[in-house]
Design a protein around this motif. Sequence first.
Motif, PDB file in Angstrom:
ATOM      1  N   ILE A  99       0.825  -1.105  -0.185  1.00  0.00           N
ATOM      2  CA  ILE A  99       0.223  -0.619   0.155  1.00  0.00           C
ATOM      3  C   ILE A  99       0.683   1.209  -0.121  1.00  0.00           C
ATOM      4  N   LEU A 100       1.471   1.644   1.025  1.00  0.00           N
ATOM      5  CA  LEU A 100       3.184   2.524   1.004  1.00  0.00           C
ATOM      6  C   LEU A 100       3.277   2.660  -0.023  1.00  0.00           C
ATOM      7  N   GLN A 101       3.886   1.513  -1.033  1.00  0.00           N
ATOM      8  CA  GLN A 101       5.023   1.648  -2.406  1.00  0.00           C
ATOM      9  C   GLN A 101       3.766   2.167  -3.894  1.00  0.00           C
ATOM     10  N   VAL A 102       2.652   2.028  -3.420  1.00  0.00           N
ATOM     11  CA  VAL A 102       1.731   2.642  -4.264  1.00  0.00           C
ATOM     12  C   VAL A 102       2.269   3.903  -4.652  1.00  0.00           C
ATOM     13  N   GLN A 103       1.749   4.678  -3.197  1.00  0.00           N
ATOM     14  CA  GLN A 103       1.677   6.134  -3.099  1.00  0.00           C
ATOM     15  C   GLN A 103       2.862   6.204  -3.440  1.00  0.00           C
ATOM     16  N   GLN A 104       4.301   5.589  -3.580  1.00  0.00           N
ATOM     17  CA  GLN A 104       5.289   6.129  -2.777  1.00  0.00           C
ATOM     18  C   GLN A 104       6.682   6.058  -5.288  1.00  0.00           C
ATOM     19  N   ARG A 105       5.888   4.870  -5.221  1.00  0.00           N
ATOM     20  CA  ARG A 105       6.446   5.043  -6.485  1.00  0.00           C
ATOM     21  C   ARG A 105       5.733   5.056  -7.759  1.00  0.00           C
ATOM     22  N   VAL A 106       4.699   5.367  -7.317  1.00  0.00           N
ATOM     23  CA  VAL A 106       3.037   6.061  -9.130  1.00  0.00           C
ATOM     24  C   VAL A 106       3.674   7.908  -9.077  1.00  0.00           C
ATOM     25  N   ARG A 107       3.901   7.941 -10.225  1.00  0.00           N
ATOM     26  CA  ARG A 107       4.011   9.368 -10.004  1.00  0.00           C
ATOM     27  C   ARG A 107       3.105   9.877 -11.146  1.00  0.00           C
ATOM     28  N   ARG A 108       3.340  11.004 -12.134  1.00  0.00           N
ATOM     29  CA  ARG A 108       3.024  11.625 -13.379  1.00  0.00           C
ATOM     30  C   ARG A 108       3.635  11.607 -13.867  1.00  0.00           C
ATOM     31  N   HIS A 161       1.839  13.071 -18.578  1.00  0.00           N
ATOM     32  CA  HIS A 161       0.199  13.313 -17.088  1.00  0.00           C
ATOM     33  C   HIS A 161      -0.032  11.648 -17.500  1.00  0.00           C
ATOM     34  N   VAL A 162      -0.034  10.829 -17.489  1.00  0.00           N
ATOM     35  CA  VAL A 162      -0.606   9.589 -17.126  1.00  0.00           C
ATOM     36  C   VAL A 162       0.677   9.011 -16.358  1.00  0.00           C
ATOM     37  N   MET A 163      -0.403   8.212 -15.102  1.00  0.00           N
ATOM     38  CA  MET A 163       0.269   7.786 -13.722  1.00  0.00           C
ATOM     39  C   MET A 163       0.741   6.099 -13.986  1.00  0.00           C
ATOM     40  N   THR A 164       1.900   6.369 -13.283  1.00  0.00           N
ATOM     41  CA  THR A 164       3.610   5.131 -13.624  1.00  0.00           C
ATOM     42  C   THR A 164       4.055   5.179 -12.563  1.00  0.00           C
ATOM     43  N   GLU A 165       5.722   4.221 -13.243  1.00  0.00           N
ATOM     44  CA  GLU A 165       6.438   5.036 -12.056  1.00  0.00           C
ATOM     45  C   GLU A 165       7.094   5.258 -13.290  1.00  0.00           C
ATOM     46  N   GLU A 216      -6.806   5.913 -15.931  1.00  0.00           N
ATOM     47  CA  GLU A 216      -7.539   4.513 -16.537  1.00  0.00           C
ATOM     48  C   GLU A 216      -7.916   4.766 -18.117  1.00  0.00           C
ATOM     49  N   ASP A 217      -8.466   6.060 -18.705  1.00  0.00           N
ATOM     50  CA  ASP A 217      -8.555   5.529 -19.671  1.00  0.00           C
ATOM     51  C   ASP A 217      -7.472   4.753 -20.671  1.00  0.00           C
ATOM     52  N   VAL A 218      -6.002   5.747 -20.313  1.00  0.00           N
ATOM     53  CA  VAL A 218      -4.727   4.875 -20.992  1.00  0.00           C
ATOM     54  C   VAL A 218      -4.514   3.804 -21.261  1.00  0.00           C
ATOM     55  N   ALA A 219      -5.195   2.973 -19.710  1.00  0.00           N
ATOM     56  CA  ALA A 219      -4.706   1.788 -19.486  1.00  0.00           C
ATOM     57  C   ALA A 219      -5.748   1.178 -20.485  1.00  0.00           C
ATOM     58  N   ALA A 220      -7.192   1.134 -20.483  1.00  0.00           N
ATOM     59  CA  ALA A 220      -8.153   0.092 -21.166  1.00  0.00           C
ATOM     60  C   ALA A 220      -7.787   0.568 -22.314  1.00  0.00           C
ATOM     61  N   VAL A 221      -7.533   1.707 -23.831  1.00  0.00           N
ATOM     62  CA  VAL A 221      -6.761   2.161 -24.548  1.00  0.00           C
ATOM     63  C   VAL A 221      -5.260   0.820 -24.903  1.00  0.00           C
ATOM     64  N   HIS A 256       1.328   0.436 -16.394  1.00  0.00           N
ATOM     65  CA  HIS A 256       3.104  -0.186 -16.428  1.00  0.00           C
ATOM     66  C   HIS A 256       3.726  -0.175 -14.783  1.00  0.00           C
ATOM     67  N   SER A 257       2.818  -0.488 -14.376  1.00  0.00           N
ATOM     68  CA  SER A 257       2.912  -0.135 -12.403  1.00  0.00           C
ATOM     69  C   SER A 257       3.125  -0.901 -11.835  1.00  0.00           C
ATOM     70  N   LYS A 258       4.242  -2.091 -11.516  1.00  0.00           N
ATOM     71  CA  LYS A 258       4.418  -3.139 -10.775  1.00  0.00           C
ATOM     72  C   LYS A 258       3.091  -3.274  -9.145  1.00  0.00           C
ATOM     73  N   SER A 259       3.770  -1.994  -9.121  1.00  0.00           N
ATOM     74  CA  SER A 259       2.859  -1.703  -7.215  1.00  0.00           C
ATOM     75  C   SER A 259       2.070  -1.468  -7.130  1.00  0.00           C
ATOM     76  N   VAL A 260       1.117  -0.984  -8.306  1.00  0.00           N
ATOM     77  CA  VAL A 260      -0.433  -1.252  -8.711  1.00  0.00           C
ATOM     78  C   VAL A 260      -0.907  -2.525  -8.679  1.00  0.00           C
ATOM     79  N   GLU A 261      -0.247  -3.651  -9.806  1.00  0.00           N
ATOM     80  CA  GLU A 261      -0.039  -4.122  -9.372  1.00  0.00           C
ATOM     81  C   GLU A 261      -0.559  -5.525  -9.024  1.00  0.00           C
TER      82      GLU A 261
END
Lengths: 198, 198
Positions: A47-56, A61-65, A89-94, B3-8
């Motif tokens: 849970i902590l890593q999701v917040q620490q690692r994911v950025r824009r 401006h997509v959310m990614t690591e 999430e739209d990017v992820a869907a496409v 492509h986020s390993k932490s979210v996955e």
Amino acid sequence: VIHSKSVEDLAARLAAFPGIGPKTALRLALHVLRIPPQEVEALARSILQVQQRVRRCAVCHVMTETDPCPVCTDQGRDQGLLMVVEDSEDVAAVERTGAYRGRYHVLGGVLSPLEGVGPQDLNLDSLRARLRTGGLREVILAVNPTLEGEATTLYLQRLLRDADLAVTRLARGIPVGGQLDQYDEVTLEKAITGRSPA
Amino acid sequence: VIHSKSVEDLAARLAAFPGIGPKTALRLALHVLRIPPQEVEALARSILQVQQRVRRCAVCHVMTETDPCPVCTDQGRDQGLLMVVEDSEDVAAVERTGAYRGRYHVLGGVLSPLEGVGPQDLNLDSLRARLRTGGLREVILAVNPTLEGEATTLYLQRLLRDADLAVTRLARGIPVGGQLDQYDEVTLEKAITGRSPA
């Protein structure tokens, strides 16, 4: 569990998640008691890593690591094609379709006067910058066709009017598996006027 | 998020919770990105605390944060009345009715030859000890009326046959196959007040 402040606290936190009611929240909190200790620690760390690692991504401006994101740095992508979407999430869907090989631009929302979201709240400055420097051939407007999404698309159409590129939008129609009488008149009309050879 | 390993990783861990499918798990994992940092840390801490603080009462085996539990140490409780239940959630459900002022004994399951659960796997030694020393007047058998629960109740009836006390069971307000914590307080209260000789 009786009289456990820690279970109640966790359940209250989980009940704040979308789609999680108080009963489900309690069930999830109690399940933590049945998981081996090292897995509970891994869950908390995760849970902590999701917040620490994911950025824009600073470009789209997509959310990614990674910044820039893997799509923006992929030289195999069509550099002349840009799809404008509401959120990550739209990017992820496409991306899941595998049908698109261009790049993206994430607006970060839609125009909503009622909720106080104006053009200055969307990623439009960076979009303008990409239009100036990007060597773009086509911009695909893929904002969700809601009421506010349509207003946003209209705004984008005006913004792109003077640019020397093709401006397109996603086809509207009956979804695969859908039934004609399930959808509104506008959708059905779009499906008819936008019909393609069978 | 792309492509986020932490979210996955977080989504995969959440999908292991009961009643959480892969889509809901992803939605919950993504929601973590929308929570303020200090609340994410509080959530992670809350998960760890549930596991660290909750333990079993040495007397009645209910899961709680204090040992002995608040019910076992409450001198205002009827010391002559003992309710035998499957697990801690049954205790929590009965407590919510406010209709019961005796104590509890948590078996920790039901007899299940198919799943290899025999009498030695339930909290029966401590139950026998409480029968010998507890000054009990009445034992209420409140094991869930499932197939295996009924077999367990039968086993308990035999175990209690020679003891000098009343053995009762919950009124059949609970449908066969149902579970105590699925029903509303009123139904459960009727089942308690309408208990009959076993």
